[in-house]
Design a protein around this motif. Sequence first.
Motif, PDB file in Angstrom:
ATOM      1  N   MET A   1      20.484  28.564  61.659  1.00  0.00           N
ATOM      2  CA  MET A   1      20.769  27.962  60.955  1.00  0.00           C
ATOM      3  C   MET A   1      22.448  27.681  60.585  1.00  0.00           C
ATOM      4  N   GLU A   2      22.591  26.589  59.488  1.00  0.00           N
ATOM      5  CA  GLU A   2      24.206  25.964  59.588  1.00  0.00           C
ATOM      6  C   GLU A   2      24.782  26.618  58.200  1.00  0.00           C
ATOM      7  N   LYS A   3      25.609  27.271  58.009  1.00  0.00           N
ATOM      8  CA  LYS A   3      26.636  28.069  56.914  1.00  0.00           C
ATOM      9  C   LYS A   3      27.483  27.242  56.631  1.00  0.00           C
ATOM     10  N   SER A   4      27.809  26.419  55.461  1.00  0.00           N
ATOM     11  CA  SER A   4      28.166  25.509  54.400  1.00  0.00           C
ATOM     12  C   SER A   4      29.539  25.990  54.436  1.00  0.00           C
ATOM     13  N   LEU A   5      30.058  25.077  54.223  1.00  0.00           N
ATOM     14  CA  LEU A   5      32.267  25.142  54.341  1.00  0.00           C
ATOM     15  C   LEU A   5      32.238  26.342  52.767  1.00  0.00           C
ATOM     16  N   ALA A   6      31.306  26.076  51.712  1.00  0.00           N
ATOM     17  CA  ALA A   6      31.754  26.978  50.404  1.00  0.00           C
ATOM     18  C   ALA A   6      31.016  28.712  50.610  1.00  0.00           C
ATOM     19  N   GLU A   7      29.578  28.079  51.882  1.00  0.00           N
ATOM     20  CA  GLU A   7      29.524  29.623  52.423  1.00  0.00           C
ATOM     21  C   GLU A   7      30.551  30.495  53.256  1.00  0.00           C
ATOM     22  N   MET A   8      31.053  29.971  53.750  1.00  0.00           N
ATOM     23  CA  MET A   8      32.136  30.485  54.962  1.00  0.00           C
ATOM     24  C   MET A   8      33.296  30.733  54.371  1.00  0.00           C
ATOM     25  N   GLN A   9      34.115  30.249  53.307  1.00  0.00           N
ATOM     26  CA  GLN A   9      34.421  30.526  52.361  1.00  0.00           C
ATOM     27  C   GLN A   9      34.493  31.570  51.891  1.00  0.00           C
ATOM     28  N   ARG A  10      33.281  32.086  50.504  1.00  0.00           N
ATOM     29  CA  ARG A  10      33.042  32.863  50.232  1.00  0.00           C
ATOM     30  C   ARG A  10      33.241  35.005  51.574  1.00  0.00           C
ATOM     31  N   GLU A  11      31.867  34.046  52.843  1.00  0.00           N
ATOM     32  CA  GLU A  11      32.223  35.421  53.466  1.00  0.00           C
ATOM     33  C   GLU A  11      33.616  35.648  54.379  1.00  0.00           C
ATOM     34  N   VAL A  12      34.802  34.482  54.280  1.00  0.00           N
ATOM     35  CA  VAL A  12      36.328  34.850  54.176  1.00  0.00           C
ATOM     36  C   VAL A  12      37.176  35.876  52.869  1.00  0.00           C
ATOM     37  N   ASP A  13      36.134  35.623  51.911  1.00  0.00           N
ATOM     38  CA  ASP A  13      36.565  35.753  50.951  1.00  0.00           C
ATOM     39  C   ASP A  13      36.022  37.650  50.988  1.00  0.00           C
ATOM     40  N   ARG A  14      35.377  38.510  51.077  1.00  0.00           N
ATOM     41  CA  ARG A  14      34.290  38.852  50.898  1.00  0.00           C
ATOM     42  C   ARG A  14      34.794  39.606  51.809  1.00  0.00           C
ATOM     43  N   TYR A  15      35.154  39.164  53.281  1.00  0.00           N
ATOM     44  CA  TYR A  15      36.402  40.147  54.218  1.00  0.00           C
ATOM     45  C   TYR A  15      37.325  40.765  54.190  1.00  0.00           C
ATOM     46  N   ILE A  16      38.295  39.378  53.110  1.00  0.00           N
ATOM     47  CA  ILE A  16      39.579  40.166  53.205  1.00  0.00           C
ATOM     48  C   ILE A  16      39.652  40.961  51.475  1.00  0.00           C
ATOM     49  N   SER A  17      38.510  40.998  51.225  1.00  0.00           N
ATOM     50  CA  SER A  17      38.789  41.253  49.628  1.00  0.00           C
ATOM     51  C   SER A  17      38.463  43.614  49.925  1.00  0.00           C
TER      52      SER A  17
END
Length: 109
Positions: A1-17
Amino acid sequence: MEKSLAEMQREVDRYISQFKEGYFSPLSMLARMSEEVGELAREVNHRFGEKPKKSSEADNSIELELGDILFITMCFANSLGIDLTEAHDKVMHKFNTRDKDRWTKKDTD
């Protein structure tokens, strides 16, 4: 399954948060981005240029360096509240209008 750019941004935010330090300041992120672009340049030079790696140098890859640049780009965007999908759409509109006749198109007949 491909990730959308928005999903990737949310994933990065969850990591940093999950860290108290959160996102670096914009100037620090720009410096980090510059470092990553330099590492990409080094890899490209080793692979396509005249400067082979020393035997003592670690094996990195263009793919990983591009991934690092993508990660820091998402961190930068997230910290400034920028939706990269929206930014991409605006840039593509610019290229499809302002630059539509700038380069020679391939025949698609």
